[in-house]
Design a protein around this motif. Structure first.
Motif, PDB file in Angstrom:
ATOM      1  N   ASN A   1     -44.662-104.497  83.108  1.00 25.36           N
ATOM      2  CA  ASN A   1     -43.466-105.216  83.569  1.00 25.36           C
ATOM      3  C   ASN A   1     -42.200-104.452  83.191  1.00 25.36           C
ATOM      4  OD1 ASN A   1     -42.286-107.248  85.003  1.00 25.36           O
ATOM      5  ND2 ASN A   1     -42.325-108.753  83.353  1.00 25.36           N
ATOM      6  N   VAL A   2     -42.194-103.186  83.562  1.00 19.05           N
ATOM      7  CA  VAL A   2     -41.107-102.288  83.163  1.00 19.05           C
ATOM      8  C   VAL A   2     -39.777-102.764  83.745  1.00 19.05           C
ATOM      9  CG1 VAL A   2     -40.219 -99.932  83.415  1.00 19.05           C
ATOM     10  CG2 VAL A   2     -42.648-100.322  82.912  1.00 19.05           C
ATOM     11  N   PHE A   3     -38.775-102.801  82.899  1.00 22.57           N
ATOM     12  CA  PHE A   3     -37.443-103.257  83.302  1.00 22.57           C
ATOM     13  C   PHE A   3     -36.489-102.068  83.331  1.00 22.57           C
ATOM     14  CE2 PHE A   3     -33.156-104.871  82.251  1.00 22.57           C
ATOM     15  CZ  PHE A   3     -32.991-105.774  83.290  1.00 22.57           C
ATOM     16  N   ALA A   4     -35.828-101.888  84.451  1.00 20.65           N
ATOM     17  CA  ALA A   4     -34.916-100.748  84.573  1.00 20.65           C
ATOM     18  C   ALA A   4     -33.550-101.197  85.073  1.00 20.65           C
ATOM     19  CB  ALA A   4     -35.522 -99.695  85.512  1.00 20.65           C
ATOM     20  N   GLY A   5     -33.104-102.375  84.608  1.00 20.18           N
ATOM     21  CA  GLY A   5     -31.826-102.910  85.075  1.00 20.18           C
ATOM     22  C   GLY A   5     -30.639-102.541  84.204  1.00 20.18           C
ATOM     23  N   SER A   6     -30.861-102.504  82.892  1.00 16.55           N
ATOM     24  CA  SER A   6     -29.731-102.185  81.999  1.00 16.55           C
ATOM     25  C   SER A   6     -30.168-101.140  80.980  1.00 16.55           C
ATOM     26  CB  SER A   6     -29.273-103.442  81.251  1.00 16.55           C
ATOM     27  OG  SER A   6     -30.247-103.819  80.293  1.00 16.55           O
ATOM     28  N   TRP A   7     -29.195-100.457  80.428  1.00 15.35           N
ATOM     29  CA  TRP A   7     -29.524 -99.466  79.389  1.00 15.35           C
ATOM     30  C   TRP A   7     -30.086-100.166  78.157  1.00 15.35           C
ATOM     31  CZ3 TRP A   7     -30.430 -94.501  79.036  1.00 15.35           C
ATOM     32  CH2 TRP A   7     -30.523 -93.942  77.750  1.00 15.35           C
ATOM     33  N   ALA A   8     -29.419-101.245  77.748  1.00 15.79           N
ATOM     34  CA  ALA A   8     -29.869-101.935  76.536  1.00 15.79           C
ATOM     35  C   ALA A   8     -31.281-102.478  76.715  1.00 15.79           C
ATOM     36  CB  ALA A   8     -28.902-103.067  76.202  1.00 15.79           C
ATOM     37  N   GLY A   9     -31.605-102.937  77.910  1.00 15.33           N
ATOM     38  CA  GLY A   9     -32.913-103.554  78.134  1.00 15.33           C
ATOM     39  C   GLY A   9     -33.972-102.587  78.630  1.00 15.33           C
ATOM     40  N   GLY A  10     -33.591-101.367  78.969  1.00 17.90           N
ATOM     41  CA  GLY A  10     -34.591-100.458  79.547  1.00 17.90           C
ATOM     42  C   GLY A  10     -34.160 -99.009  79.449  1.00 17.90           C
ATOM     43  N   SER A  11     -33.795 -98.583  78.241  1.00 22.44           N
ATOM     44  CA  SER A  11     -33.267 -97.210  78.095  1.00 22.44           C
ATOM     45  C   SER A  11     -34.327 -96.151  78.430  1.00 22.44           C
ATOM     46  CB  SER A  11     -32.735 -96.997  76.674  1.00 22.44           C
ATOM     47  OG  SER A  11     -33.673 -97.457  75.723  1.00 22.44           O
ATOM     48  N   GLY A  12     -35.602 -96.451  78.082  1.00 27.19           N
ATOM     49  CA  GLY A  12     -36.669 -95.487  78.395  1.00 27.19           C
ATOM     50  C   GLY A  12     -36.822 -95.312  79.896  1.00 27.19           C
ATOM     51  N   PRO A  13     -37.102 -96.407  80.623  1.00 24.49           N
ATOM     52  CA  PRO A  13     -37.226 -96.278  82.081  1.00 24.49           C
ATOM     53  C   PRO A  13     -35.951 -95.737  82.733  1.00 24.49           C
ATOM     54  CG  PRO A  13     -37.996 -98.433  81.337  1.00 24.49           C
ATOM     55  CD  PRO A  13     -37.456 -97.745  80.121  1.00 24.49           C
ATOM     56  N   ALA A  14     -34.771 -96.118  82.197  1.00 28.92           N
ATOM     57  CA  ALA A  14     -33.522 -95.599  82.790  1.00 28.92           C
ATOM     58  C   ALA A  14     -33.466 -94.077  82.653  1.00 28.92           C
ATOM     59  CB  ALA A  14     -32.311 -96.239  82.121  1.00 28.92           C
ATOM     60  N   THR A  15     -33.968 -93.572  81.531  1.00 30.85           N
ATOM     61  CA  THR A  15     -33.927 -92.116  81.322  1.00 30.85           C
ATOM     62  C   THR A  15     -34.868 -91.406  82.295  1.00 30.85           C
ATOM     63  OG1 THR A  15     -33.390 -92.523  79.011  1.00 30.85           O
ATOM     64  CG2 THR A  15     -34.118 -90.298  79.574  1.00 30.85           C
ATOM     65  N   VAL A  16     -36.026 -92.025  82.555  1.00 31.33           N
ATOM     66  CA  VAL A  16     -36.933 -91.426  83.551  1.00 31.33           C
ATOM     67  C   VAL A  16     -36.245 -91.422  84.920  1.00 31.33           C
ATOM     68  CG1 VAL A  16     -39.195 -91.579  84.663  1.00 31.33           C
ATOM     69  CG2 VAL A  16     -38.964 -92.205  82.264  1.00 31.33           C
ATOM     70  N   GLU A  17     -35.581 -92.525  85.248  1.00 31.00           N
ATOM     71  CA  GLU A  17     -34.910 -92.614  86.557  1.00 31.00           C
ATOM     72  C   GLU A  17     -33.775 -91.592  86.653  1.00 31.00           C
ATOM     73  OE1 GLU A  17     -34.530 -96.552  87.994  1.00 31.00           O
ATOM     74  OE2 GLU A  17     -33.189 -96.018  89.640  1.00 31.00           O
ATOM     75  N   LEU A  18     -33.012 -91.457  85.555  1.00 29.10           N
ATOM     76  CA  LEU A  18     -31.931 -90.454  85.569  1.00 29.10           C
ATOM     77  C   LEU A  18     -32.504 -89.053  85.758  1.00 29.10           C
ATOM     78  CD1 LEU A  18     -29.702 -91.862  82.674  1.00 29.10           C
ATOM     79  CD2 LEU A  18     -29.041 -91.628  85.087  1.00 29.10           C
ATOM     80  N   THR A  19     -33.639 -88.814  85.117  1.00 24.88           N
ATOM     81  CA  THR A  19     -34.277 -87.490  85.213  1.00 24.88           C
ATOM     82  C   THR A  19     -34.699 -87.205  86.654  1.00 24.88           C
ATOM     83  OG1 THR A  19     -35.099 -87.754  82.966  1.00 24.88           O
ATOM     84  CG2 THR A  19     -36.211 -86.103  84.330  1.00 24.88           C
ATOM     85  N   VAL A  20     -35.369 -88.197  87.245  1.00 23.85           N
ATOM     86  CA  VAL A  20     -35.885 -88.021  88.605  1.00 23.85           C
ATOM     87  C   VAL A  20     -34.730 -87.870  89.599  1.00 23.85           C
ATOM     88  CG1 VAL A  20     -37.011 -89.367  90.400  1.00 23.85           C
ATOM     89  CG2 VAL A  20     -38.094 -89.147  88.175  1.00 23.85           C
ATOM     90  N   ILE A  21     -33.695 -88.677  89.402  1.00 21.55           N
ATOM     91  CA  ILE A  21     -32.543 -88.589  90.302  1.00 21.55           C
ATOM     92  C   ILE A  21     -31.887 -87.214  90.189  1.00 21.55           C
ATOM     93  CG2 ILE A  21     -30.166 -89.458  90.575  1.00 21.55           C
ATOM     94  CD1 ILE A  21     -31.390 -92.256  90.077  1.00 21.55           C
ATOM     95  N   ASP A  22     -31.886 -86.699  88.976  1.00 18.71           N
ATOM     96  CA  ASP A  22     -31.298 -85.373  88.804  1.00 18.71           C
ATOM     97  C   ASP A  22     -32.137 -84.302  89.527  1.00 18.71           C
ATOM     98  OD1 ASP A  22     -28.968 -84.212  87.682  1.00 18.71           O
ATOM     99  OD2 ASP A  22     -30.295 -83.045  86.363  1.00 18.71           O
ATOM    100  N   TRP A  23     -33.460 -84.477  89.561  1.00 16.95           N
ATOM    101  CA  TRP A  23     -34.286 -83.538  90.359  1.00 16.95           C
ATOM    102  C   TRP A  23     -33.871 -83.615  91.832  1.00 16.95           C
ATOM    103  CZ3 TRP A  23     -39.787 -85.594  88.598  1.00 16.95           C
ATOM    104  CH2 TRP A  23     -40.018 -85.246  87.263  1.00 16.95           C
ATOM    105  N   LEU A  24     -33.826 -84.860  92.347  1.00 13.70           N
ATOM    106  CA  LEU A  24     -33.533 -85.039  93.774  1.00 13.70           C
ATOM    107  C   LEU A  24     -32.147 -84.493  94.101  1.00 13.70           C
ATOM    108  CD1 LEU A  24     -34.904 -88.696  94.175  1.00 13.70           C
ATOM    109  CD2 LEU A  24     -36.081 -86.599  94.788  1.00 13.70           C
ATOM    110  N   ARG A  25     -31.193 -84.770  93.224  1.00 11.96           N
ATOM    111  CA  ARG A  25     -29.828 -84.263  93.406  1.00 11.96           C
ATOM    112  C   ARG A  25     -29.822 -82.741  93.483  1.00 11.96           C
ATOM    113  NH1 ARG A  25     -26.868 -81.212  90.670  1.00 11.96           N
ATOM    114  NH2 ARG A  25     -28.189 -81.211  88.823  1.00 11.96           N
TER     115      ARG A  25
END
Ligand SMILES: Cc1ncc(COP(=O)(O)O)c(C=O)c1O
Length: 447
Positions: A109-133
């Motif tokens: 039930n991974v949560f990726a809505g806020s940094w405080a609530g999902g810093s790990g998943p947010a970092t994966v998303e930032l990483t992936v977005i940076d690849w796509l960018r």
């Protein structure tokens, strides 16, 4: 699991594990025998309702029997966008490792809505977005977010454009712009000016960019023919008039990872916003789309809201991104885990080769069409799409017959008033033989 009597809405660990193994077995069986079923099977509404309709039971049911009903009576009735002979519209060739990552994301039930609530998943998303960018050639600092698909990605990016240029009210699109973009503009209350395309491409000289123009929408890979608008020239004009350039690369933009694609997509790096769909030519399962917006903070300016009940999870700085500030969802799961895990499993070279393969396959299909007496090419292979027509008879009816036959699934569309068939060949597991036999079958059914 907590000790003591079983907690509500859980199964005993052993039972859950056994059921989970059945689900994993079903996923693996699908991947071992994708070809065991036709690419598209449409069910009978009454039969499907009798299989799954009706109220839920008040008491506990048998999960194995319920799972069997889903596997046997429901899930066969859909299009398999990952079937090697699914050539309709734009397929979703997917990959099984990403399917497991999605299961993990749901299971935890991974949560990726806020940094405080999902810093790990947010970092994966930032990483992936940076690849796509980086692949699209956009500058560092570009903002991005993963959403359900191209439709919501365009809505998200165009909302950022609207917030950045509130005085402008009109979007210029072509007659080949995807309907999802037009719908997004309608939802945003933006007027749409549609230009006639030539050879499926926008003519930059037709762009009359007065003060009221909010954005130009260019397409990097049209759904109909795979055509790419002249991005560099359009970008030049947009820049000169201070107009936002939105590029819909939902299916086509990932081709930038290949040499041929990079040449075709020159100018993509100049867009103000780009949309691309990992669930198409980046081989991810549904749902995964991405909106990239060049201007730092532009997504936040459109979406960020700070109600008092979120004050505990509102503090962030620098790299601490809360994705709820970049798009329309507050509660959101992670669409990034699957991209991250599949790229770390197969490596980028395998993705490059898989995209290249799709470009080759359309060329191969074109050769087979040209060698056939019953068929003729309408538009040549471009970015994995070729369109063609039977020399006699109706292309739409022929497409229906081919799909009903069950061996392969092309689709039909209309180009400049003519109904044509099209094949989109972006599945790297499609063999040369699949292509040859598909064209032979279509020719046979046309005759
Ligand atoms: C060019 C283009 N844009 C947008 C979309 C919409 O994407 P989605 O179905 O992921 O919302 C598609 C879908 O095929 C497409 O081909």
């Amino acid at each position: 699991m907590r000790a003591g009597p079983r907690a509500p809405l859980t199964l005993e660990p052993e039972e859950l594990r056994r059921l989970g193994h059945r689900v994993v077995d079903a996923i693996v069986a699908h991947w071992e025998d994708v070809e065991g079923a036709p690419p598209i099977r449409t069910g009978d509404a009454a039969a499907l309702r009798s299989a799954v309709g009706g109220p839920p039971p008040d008491g506990p049911g048998d999960p194995d029997a319920a799972l069997d009903r889903l596997l046997d009576e429901v899930l066969p009735f859909m299009q398999h966008g990952d079937h090697p002979r699914f050539f309709a519209r734009i397929g979703s060739p997917s990959n099984p490792v990403s399917a497991l990552a999605d299961a993990l994301a749901a299971g935890l039930n991974v949560f990726a809505g806020s940094w405080a609530g999902g810093s790990g998943p947010a970092t994966v998303e930032l990483t992936v977005i940076d690849w796509l960018r980086g692949w699209c050639g956009l500058p560092e600092g570009t903002g991005g977010i993963l959403v359900s698909g191209g439709s919501v990605a365009s809505l998200t990016a165009l909302a950022a454009a609207r917030a950045a240029r509130p005085h402008a009210t009109t979007a210029v699109v072509s007659d080949q712009t995807h309907a999802s973009v037009t719908r997004a503009l309608r939802l945003l209350g933006v007027e749409v000016r549609t230009l006639a395309s030539e050879g499926s491409r926008l003519r930059p000289e037709d762009l009359d960019l007065d003060d009221g123009v909010l954005c130009v929408v260019a397409t990097a890979g049209t759904t109909n023919t795979g055509a790419v608008d002249p991005l560099e020239e359009i970008a030049e004009r947009c820049l000169a008039h201070g107009v936002w350039l939105h590029v819909d690369g939902a299916y086509g933009a990932p081709a930038v990872l290949t040499e041929r694609g990079r040449t075709l997509l020159r100018g993509l790096e100049r867009a103000d916003s780009v949309v691309l769909d990992p669930h198409k030519w980046l081989f991810q399962p549904y749902e995964a789309g991405c909106a990239l917006v060049r201007h730092p903070g532009a997504l936040e300016a459109a979406f960020s809201m700070l109600p008092e009940y979120l004050r505990d999870v509102s503090v962030s700085a620098g790299d601490e991104v809360s994705f709820r500030d970049r798009g329309p969802q507050l509660s959101r799961g992670s669409r990034a885990l699957k991209l991250w895990l599949s790229l770390h499993t197969f490596g980028l070279d395998a993705f490059r080769a898989a995209i290249d393969r799709g470009i080759d396959l359309a060329e191969r299909a074109q050769c087979a069409i040209e060698a056939s007496e019953e068929l003729e090419t309408v538009t040549p292979a471009q970015l994995g799409i070729v369109t063609f027509a039977p020399r006699s008879g109706d292309a739409g009816e022929l497409a229906d017959r081919v799909v009903a036959d069950g061996f392969a699934a092309p689709s039909s569309t209309v180009l400049e008033g003519r109904t044509v068939m099209r094949m989109c060949t972006i599945n790297p597991r499609t063999t040369d033989d699949d292509i040859e036999r598909t064209i032979a079958r279509i020719a046979e059914l046309a005759g």
